[in-house]
Design an enzyme around this catalytic site. Sequence first.
Site, short mmCIF file in Angstrom:
data_model
loop_
_atom_site.label_atom_id
_atom_site.label_comp_id
_atom_site.label_asym_id
_atom_site.label_seq_id
_atom_site.Cartn_x
_atom_site.Cartn_y
_atom_site.Cartn_z
N LYS A 9 44.26 0.65 3.14
CA LYS A 9 45.01 0.89 4.09
C LYS A 9 46.46 -0.41 4.23
CE LYS A 9 42.13 2.23 8.08
NZ LYS A 9 41.93 2.18 9.62
N ARG A 122 30.01 3.91 4.22
CA ARG A 122 30.15 3.16 5.08
C ARG A 122 29.29 1.96 5.70
NH1 ARG A 122 34.14 5.17 8.78
NH2 ARG A 122 32.72 4.48 10.62
N THR A 128 34.11 -1.23 13.02
CA THR A 128 35.59 -0.72 12.86
C THR A 128 35.87 -1.86 13.58
OG1 THR A 128 35.06 1.36 13.72
CG2 THR A 128 37.23 0.69 14.53
N ARG A 139 34.79 -5.42 5.99
CA ARG A 139 35.44 -5.82 7.11
C ARG A 139 35.02 -7.12 7.76
NH1 ARG A 139 35.52 0.28 10.42
NH2 ARG A 139 37.31 1.37 8.80
N ASN A 159 42.17 -3.25 9.65
CA ASN A 159 40.74 -3.31 9.32
C ASN A 159 40.27 -2.95 7.92
OD1 ASN A 159 40.59 -1.07 10.00
ND2 ASN A 159 38.93 -0.62 11.36
N HIS A 162 39.20 2.99 5.07
CA HIS A 162 38.86 4.22 6.02
C HIS A 162 38.12 4.29 4.91
CE1 HIS A 162 38.32 8.29 7.93
NE2 HIS A 162 38.51 8.35 6.40
P1 ADP Z 1 36.43 3.84 11.33
O1 ADP Z 1 37.47 3.56 11.01
O2 ADP Z 1 35.41 2.84 11.95
O3 ADP Z 1 35.84 5.19 12.06
P2 ADP Z 1 37.55 4.27 13.92
O4 ADP Z 1 37.74 6.31 13.57
O5 ADP Z 1 37.03 5.16 15.63
O6 ADP Z 1 36.93 3.82 13.55
O7 ADP Z 1 38.81 4.73 14.41
C1 ADP Z 1 39.67 4.78 13.35
C2 ADP Z 1 41.36 3.70 13.69
O8 ADP Z 1 42.39 3.49 14.03
C3 ADP Z 1 40.02 2.28 13.17
O9 ADP Z 1 39.79 1.85 12.18
C4 ADP Z 1 40.66 1.59 13.60
O10 ADP Z 1 41.91 1.47 12.98
C5 ADP Z 1 42.04 1.81 14.67
N1 ADP Z 1 41.24 1.82 15.92
C6 ADP Z 1 40.48 2.37 16.59
N2 ADP Z 1 40.06 1.36 17.86
C7 ADP Z 1 40.59 0.25 17.97
C8 ADP Z 1 41.43 0.18 19.33
N3 ADP Z 1 40.80 -0.21 20.21
N4 ADP Z 1 42.49 -0.94 19.34
C9 ADP Z 1 43.61 -0.25 17.74
N5 ADP Z 1 43.04 0.08 16.87
C10 ADP Z 1 41.95 0.82 17.30
MG MG Z 2 36.78 7.66 11.80
#
Ligand code: ADP
Ligand code: MG
Length: 182
Positions: A9, A122, A128, A139, A159, A162
């Site tokens: 990212k 993962r 996340t 992360r 973070n 992805h």
């Molecule tokens: P992951 O990337 O771990 O699979 P998700 O698919 O749930 O997590 O979320 C996608 C992305 O949205 C996250 O990687 C993060 O950048 C952003 N995100 C998730 N939750 C929040 C939040 N509460 N506030 C701001 N950004 C968020």
């Molecule tokens: Mg996701």
Amino acid sequence: MSQSLVLLKPDAVRRGLIGRILQRLEDTGLRIRNIKMYDPPDYCHILKHYESTDEWLFNVGKKTIEDFVSAGLTLEEVKRDYGVTDEMGIGRVVKNRLIEYLTSGTVVAVIVEGNMAIEKVRLMIGHTIPAMAAPGSIRGDYGTDNAAFAAASKRSIENLIHASDSPETAEKEIDLWFGSGC
Ligand code: ADP
Ligand code: MG
């Protein structure tokens, strides 16, 4: 043998972490099969990447509320930062901030291949929310952001990375970033 779609990212690129993150993936024996730089990606790619089903919106909202509670904050503070307190509403706000974040700079799309690639990557990226991600995870080692801290500046959680979360999403995401596109 399976393939996972990884996105580095904009914060990872800005901080000069492309090499170090890819090195960590390669160190495990996983192989880099393809790399493509989007400088920056367009809205269409991000919208298609996060299709945001009701289930996704709800889970994102739920994780956000949990994070606020674990940081000792209240629903009043959720309301102040998101304008709403229900999971779906929070999910929609997060989605908009996510689009801004991922179109704010360069994104590097990578196909990572190997035995158990999806599960392994993962595990390596961690939780996340970087503040909750274990030390040793990508992360966890390079960030401390969380929902409340990000929301105070009305931005997405940053973070770094992805990674696909299932064979179905991996196939769809590889096609989006390396195949038929938008
Ligand atoms: P992951 O990337 O771990 O699979 P998700 O698919 O749930 O997590 O979320 C996608 C992305 O949205 C996250 O990687 C993060 O950048 C952003 N995100 C998730 N939750 C929040 C939040 N509460 N506030 C701001 N950004 C968020
Ligand atoms: Mg996701």
